[in-house]
Design a protein around this motif. Structure first.
Motif, PDB file in Angstrom:
ATOM      1  N   LYS A   1      44.678  11.560   9.761  1.00  0.00           N
ATOM      2  CA  LYS A   1      44.365  10.917   8.483  1.00  0.00           C
ATOM      3  C   LYS A   1      42.900  10.530   8.412  1.00  0.00           C
ATOM      4  O   LYS A   1      42.230  10.762   7.387  1.00  0.00           O
ATOM      5  CB  LYS A   1      45.250   9.682   8.287  1.00  0.00           C
ATOM      6  CG  LYS A   1      45.042   8.970   6.960  1.00  0.00           C
ATOM      7  CD  LYS A   1      45.973   7.769   6.837  1.00  0.00           C
ATOM      8  CE  LYS A   1      45.746   7.025   5.523  1.00  0.00           C
ATOM      9  NZ  LYS A   1      46.651   5.836   5.409  1.00  0.00           N
TER      10      LYS A   1
ATOM     11  N   SER B   1      40.323  12.259   5.762  1.00  0.00           N
ATOM     12  CA  SER B   1      39.755  11.412   4.711  1.00  0.00           C
ATOM     13  C   SER B   1      38.244  11.389   4.747  1.00  0.00           C
ATOM     14  O   SER B   1      37.593  11.232   3.708  1.00  0.00           O
ATOM     15  CB  SER B   1      40.309   9.988   4.837  1.00  0.00           C
ATOM     16  OG  SER B   1      39.886   9.387   6.037  1.00  0.00           O
ATOM     17  N   CYS B   2      37.663  11.546   5.944  1.00  0.00           N
ATOM     18  CA  CYS B   2      36.209  11.435   6.074  1.00  0.00           C
ATOM     19  C   CYS B   2      35.501  12.778   6.049  1.00  0.00           C
ATOM     20  O   CYS B   2      34.361  12.871   5.581  1.00  0.00           O
ATOM     21  CB  CYS B   2      35.857  10.694   7.366  1.00  0.00           C
ATOM     22  SG  CYS B   2      36.311   8.963   7.351  1.00  0.00           S
TER      23      CYS B   2
END
Length: 459
Positions: free
Chosen positions: A448, A452-453
């Motif tokens: 995750k 997300s980054c």
């Protein structure tokens, strides 16, 4: 396990702090007792707030009933009444056959009194990082420790190597050295098949404030099977060592970047270069590069990384499959224990197409027995993904080599010089079954954080 050797409380002042991890503190002996010279002592820590009741004092098994089913083929593990006994037996009976006798040292079980541990706690308190002090102290409950050879030095008579020993040692945490291919990996997590676990975990550690920058190191280079790949991994580790690289000289740490230390790798490189100049011939590129090439050559020819990767790859289901095997296994044990139904094989379904699920007997379902083996293999793999490697080198004159015989030691010729060398695995602790849900959650958090980054950016 038999009668243990006991460490004299009066020797406590001769044991000095070397380092520690989440569960254990390592101390090195600096006294004159010939039975202890060249030894390190590994003691379990008591985590603050944890149950301090001693398994050892009650002589009850450390392993849970479920784990006793899991490790049924190793009765000495099941009988272990302390963490030290359990790990000693696990290393000796499970891991040593997989990683070979040459590179695995199970150590010797020793008894330590409460007074001995109290004295140690006082003596080493000023050396321990503050955040380690907050997280736990040496345990005074089990009374059991592990005595191991100090693999950062050679016990060679001085008259054969000169007045001063010159041993340089590399300690590494290789981490996860392959990309998983399990058909149980969900489509939304397919990034795990193309990006190394270490690289993704770095992003999560940055978000949590556990590291100050992203490491240049990639375990896939180290486990590439080529000397060039190993050299690249070493050069990157020297730039960003984090807690994955330490260098020792005559048993004293001279290079590393640990626990928020203010010393930068660049500052530490100067004294390291001065040490290496006395040991390794160098030309273009300087002494550090020459040393890195020497270490890369030794790691490559030893095949130790190939052995380690083979054990890591026992994790053929990935945690996404293993957590399903865990749930089936635990449910089966619960039902068979309560007698609610007969002991019948459970099955594990895969979300993949049947033709893709060829990892276990070419079928898409796992029986209870296959779940048990898969879980055991996953935990053995988890040890291999988290262990350390210690490589020690000492220059030796050709005319004295025939006078020295040290078990587990080889001789290497490189750039016109001869070196005694030895390589050993470190931190081969058994991983506990109850941690599977935690491993599963960590895997979710890692993927995750990375998605997300950096889903649309290169790292």
């Amino acid at each position: 396990m038999g009668k243990f050797t006991s460490l004299d409380v009066h020797e406590a002042e001769n044991w000095h702090y070397r380092g520690e991890g989440a569960a254990n503190v390592v101390l090195v002996y600096d006294g004159s007792n010939p039975a202890l010279v060249g030894k390190v002592l590994r003691l379990r820590k008591t985590v603050r707030g944890a149950d301090k009741l001693s398994h050892g004092a009650l002589k009850t098994p450390v392993l849970t009933p479920e784990e006793q089913v899991l490790w049924a083929e190793w009765p000495r593990m099941i009988a272990a009444a302390s963490s030290a006994e359990l790990n000693h037996t696990y290393v000796r009976d499970v891991l040593r056959p997989l990683l070979t006798d040459t590179h695995v040292d199970p150590g010797t079980i020793v008894f330590v009194s409460g007074l001995f541990v109290e004295a140690l706690n006082r003596n080493i308190a000023h050396r321990r990082p503050a955040w380690r002090m907050d997280s736990g102290s040496l345990t005074m409950s089990s009374g059991i420790g592990l005595l191991i050879d100090d693999h950062s030095i050679f016990t060679i008579p001085r008259d054969t190597v000169g007045n001063l020993p010159r041993t340089i040692t590399v300690e590494m945490k290789p981490k996860w050295g392959f990309l998983p291919e399990s058909p149980w990996i969900k489509e939304e997590n397919a990034i795990k098949k193309t990006v190394s676990r270490f690289r993704m975990h770095q992003i999560l550690k940055m978000k949590e404030g556990k590291i100050k920058g992203i490491s240049k190191y990639c375990p896939l280079d180290l486990f590439s099977g080529t000397e060039e790949g190993i050299l690249k991994a070493l050069r990157d580790l020297f730039v960003t060592p984090q807690n994955n690289l330490r260098i020792f000289y005559n048993g004293e740490e001279v290079f590393g970047d640990f626990d928020g230390s203010t010393t930068s790798p660049e500052d530490a490189r100067v004294p390291l270069e001065n040490i290496i100049k006395e040991i390794v011939p160098f030309h273009e590129g300087g002494p550090v590069l020459a040393f890195q090439k020497l270490v890369a050559h030794l790691l490559f020819q030893s095949n130790i990384l190939e052995k380690l990767q083979r054990v890591q790859k026992l994790d053929y289901l990935d945690i996404e499959g293993s957590i399903q095997a865990y749930e089936k296994f635990m449910d089966h044990i619960k039902r068979s224990t309560t007698g609610s139904e007969d002991v019948v094989p459970s099955t594990l379904e895969t979300d993949s197409h049947p033709e893709q699920a060829t990892y276990v007997n070419g079928i898409s379902k796992l029986t209870f027995e296959e779940c048990r083996k898969a879980l055991r293999d996953y935990l053995i793999s988890a040890t291999a993904k988290d262990c350390g490697i210690m490589l020690a080198l000492q220059p030796v004159e050709p005319e004295t080599m025939s006078d020295i015989s040290i078990p587990g030691t080889g001789v290497l010729e490189h750039s016109g010089r001869f070196y005694f060398h030895k390589i050993h695995f470190l931190d081969l602790d058994v991983k506990r079954l109850k941690k599977l849900p935690r491993y599963s959650q960590l895997d979710t958090d890692i993927v995750k954080a990375y998605r997300s980054c950096y889903l649309n950016d290169s790292v």
